[in-house]
Enzyme design. Structure first.
Site, mmCIF file in Angstrom:
data_model
loop_
_atom_site.group_PDB
_atom_site.id
_atom_site.type_symbol
_atom_site.label_atom_id
_atom_site.label_comp_id
_atom_site.label_asym_id
_atom_site.label_seq_id
_atom_site.Cartn_x
_atom_site.Cartn_y
_atom_site.Cartn_z
ATOM 1 N N ASP A 38 37.407 47.048 12.378
ATOM 2 C CA ASP A 38 36.950 46.445 11.264
ATOM 3 C C ASP A 38 36.144 47.386 10.304
ATOM 4 O O ASP A 38 35.700 48.356 10.813
ATOM 5 C CB ASP A 38 36.138 45.313 11.618
ATOM 6 C CG ASP A 38 36.132 44.094 10.408
ATOM 7 O OD1 ASP A 38 36.670 43.049 10.676
ATOM 8 O OD2 ASP A 38 35.526 44.150 9.384
ATOM 9 N N TYR A 157 47.286 37.952 -4.536
ATOM 10 C CA TYR A 157 47.279 37.675 -3.158
ATOM 11 C C TYR A 157 48.603 37.209 -2.741
ATOM 12 O O TYR A 157 49.172 37.726 -1.728
ATOM 13 C CB TYR A 157 46.229 36.272 -2.905
ATOM 14 C CG TYR A 157 46.052 36.064 -1.561
ATOM 15 C CD1 TYR A 157 45.495 36.884 -0.559
ATOM 16 C CD2 TYR A 157 46.741 34.822 -1.000
ATOM 17 C CE1 TYR A 157 45.278 36.399 0.755
ATOM 18 C CE2 TYR A 157 46.678 34.650 0.329
ATOM 19 C CZ TYR A 157 46.210 35.410 1.227
ATOM 20 O OH TYR A 157 45.964 34.910 2.703
HETATM 21 N N1 LIG Z 1 41.564 31.689 6.360
HETATM 22 C C1 LIG Z 1 43.053 31.244 5.886
HETATM 23 O O1 LIG Z 1 43.125 30.372 5.633
HETATM 24 C C2 LIG Z 1 44.310 32.432 6.081
HETATM 25 C C3 LIG Z 1 45.343 31.691 5.634
HETATM 26 C C4 LIG Z 1 46.468 32.776 5.670
HETATM 27 C C5 LIG Z 1 46.077 34.037 5.650
HETATM 28 N N2 LIG Z 1 45.125 34.589 6.125
HETATM 29 C C6 LIG Z 1 45.043 36.034 6.291
HETATM 30 O O2 LIG Z 1 44.331 36.071 7.471
HETATM 31 C C7 LIG Z 1 43.593 37.474 7.518
HETATM 32 C C8 LIG Z 1 42.283 37.277 8.060
HETATM 33 O O3 LIG Z 1 41.623 36.284 7.182
HETATM 34 P P1 LIG Z 1 40.369 35.259 7.588
HETATM 35 O O4 LIG Z 1 40.414 33.900 7.203
HETATM 36 O O5 LIG Z 1 40.252 35.585 9.199
HETATM 37 O O6 LIG Z 1 39.183 36.251 6.949
HETATM 38 P P2 LIG Z 1 37.778 36.626 7.114
HETATM 39 O O7 LIG Z 1 37.094 36.989 5.868
HETATM 40 O O8 LIG Z 1 37.114 35.745 8.139
HETATM 41 O O9 LIG Z 1 37.953 37.931 7.967
HETATM 42 C C9 LIG Z 1 38.445 39.094 7.345
HETATM 43 C C10 LIG Z 1 38.147 40.673 8.102
HETATM 44 O O10 LIG Z 1 38.881 41.597 7.732
HETATM 45 C C11 LIG Z 1 37.789 42.597 7.581
HETATM 46 N N3 LIG Z 1 38.302 43.287 6.228
HETATM 47 C C12 LIG Z 1 38.313 43.222 4.906
HETATM 48 N N4 LIG Z 1 38.598 44.387 4.411
HETATM 49 C C13 LIG Z 1 38.865 45.211 5.115
HETATM 50 C C14 LIG Z 1 39.368 46.428 5.141
HETATM 51 N N5 LIG Z 1 39.601 47.209 3.984
HETATM 52 N N6 LIG Z 1 39.675 47.402 6.202
HETATM 53 C C15 LIG Z 1 39.376 46.814 7.610
HETATM 54 N N7 LIG Z 1 38.734 45.329 7.611
HETATM 55 C C16 LIG Z 1 38.756 44.959 6.629
HETATM 56 C C17 LIG Z 1 36.414 41.822 7.213
HETATM 57 O O11 LIG Z 1 35.477 42.922 7.336
HETATM 58 C C18 LIG Z 1 36.585 40.741 8.080
HETATM 59 O O12 LIG Z 1 36.206 40.891 9.258
HETATM 60 C C19 LIG Z 1 43.892 37.893 6.131
HETATM 61 O O13 LIG Z 1 44.849 38.895 5.996
HETATM 62 C C20 LIG Z 1 43.871 36.507 5.466
HETATM 63 O O14 LIG Z 1 44.919 36.875 4.067
HETATM 64 C C21 LIG Z 1 43.946 33.601 6.168
#
Ligand SMILES: NC(=O)c1ccc[n+]([C@@H]2O[C@H](COP(=O)([O-])OP(=O)(O)OC[C@H]3O[C@@H](n4cnc5c(N)ncnc54)[C@H](O)[C@@H]3O)[C@@H](O)[C@H]2O)c1
Length: 253
Positions: A38, A157
């Site tokens: 991360d 996005y």
């Molecule tokens: N939460 C949702 O409803 C949802 C839905 C569809 C897709 N997603 C996708 O799931 C993935 C995770 O999302 P989440 O909801 O768990 O978000 P989150 O914010 O809880 O977790 C994201 C993690 O990615 C890390 N991160 C961000 N930028 C980074 C970088 N440049 N390099 C390394 N790490 C980095 C952050 O520090 C964090 O720990 C994302 O790709 C998001 O687009 C989420």
């Protein structure tokens, strides 16, 4: 009984929070040696420590997925330490701004592309190269329902998440005959810190998101993790180039 990922070396980006964290914890419970990567090292260390406390194997690594050289260095370190890389979950991502296209800032658009799309692209290159050298492996990329359908206000996005599916499907065709399985998950509306930032404590907004999925509730990160771990496992041996929606029926309409 053996776990689904027994002794497999599995790298997860964005493992410090939300879906990545849930996938790392489940992979650890299913017997994987987890590399929890991360941009936030403290968060990654906390997740690795949680896996170890539960009796699993994990190390934490810092990575900014937008930087290509970091992926190559990370895979080299993983192979130097663990001997191979069996699975990778390219999960790290950011939501970017909410704005109609004409108001969407160019610099913000580039930032979302660099992290969500090029981050996966760079990761895939480093990971597939290693998997070909060792004779196989499995990748799962995190797309979104925003990669399957459009939604007003999130063009940047959505472009990245559609792009992730393009990368997944094309690369799956390119490497299927060489033992590298490449798939994607498309989560729906999952309660993670990513959404906490959008809701900002407003009960009406929270209620609104809850009603969007036909199941009438938020998804849990653990529900996405189940799909990810299965796709990474040998139990999904014939699944190639698939985009698995985990969305409570959102895209069925
Ligand atoms: N939460 C949702 O409803 C949802 C839905 C569809 C897709 N997603 C996708 O799931 C993935 C995770 O999302 P989440 O909801 O768990 O978000 P989150 O914010 O809880 O977790 C994201 C993690 O990615 C890390 N991160 C961000 N930028 C980074 C970088 N440049 N390099 C390394 N790490 C980095 C952050 O520090 C964090 O720990 C994302 O790709 C998001 O687009 C989420």
């Amino acid at each position: 009984m053996k776990g689904l990922l027994e002794n497999k070396v599995v790298l997860i980006t964005g493992a410090g929070s939300g879906i990545g964290r849930a996938a790392a914890l489940l992979a650890g419970r299913e017997g994987a040696q987890v590399i929890a990567a991360d941009i936030g090292m403290e968060q990654a260390e906390a997740v690795a420590a949680e896996i170890v406390r539960a009796g699993g194997h994990a190390v934490a690594e810092r990575i900014d997925v937008a930087q290509r050289a970091r992926h190559e260095a990370l895979v080299e370190r993983v192979v130097a330490t663990h001997g191979r890389l069996d699975g990778a979950f390219n999960n790290a991502g950011v939501p970017g701004p909410v704005a109609p296209l004409l108001d969407y800032d160019d610099a913000e658009f580039s930032r979302v592309i660099d992290i969500n799309l090029k981050g996966v692209w760079h990761g895939m290159k480093a990971q597939i190269r290693q998997m070909l050298a060792q004779g196989g492996g499995a990748l799962v990329n995190n797309s979104s329902i925003g990669g399957v359908v459009g939604k007003a206000g999130i063009s940047g996005y959505s472009a990245t998440k559609h792009g992730v599916l393009g990368l997944t499907r094309s690369a799956a065709l390119e490497y299927a005959s060489q033992g590298v399985r490449i798939n994607a998950v498309c989560p729906g509306i999952i309660k993670t810190p990513l959404y906490d930032g959008v809701i900002q404590g407003d009960p009406a907004t929270e209620q609104y998101f809850q009603t969007l999925q036909p199941v009438g509730r938020w998804g849990r990160p653990e529900e996405v993790a189940e799909a990810v771990v299965w796709l990474l496992s040998d139990r999904a041996s014939l699944v190639h180039g698939h985009a698995l929606v985990v969305d409570g029926g959102f895209t069925a309409a």
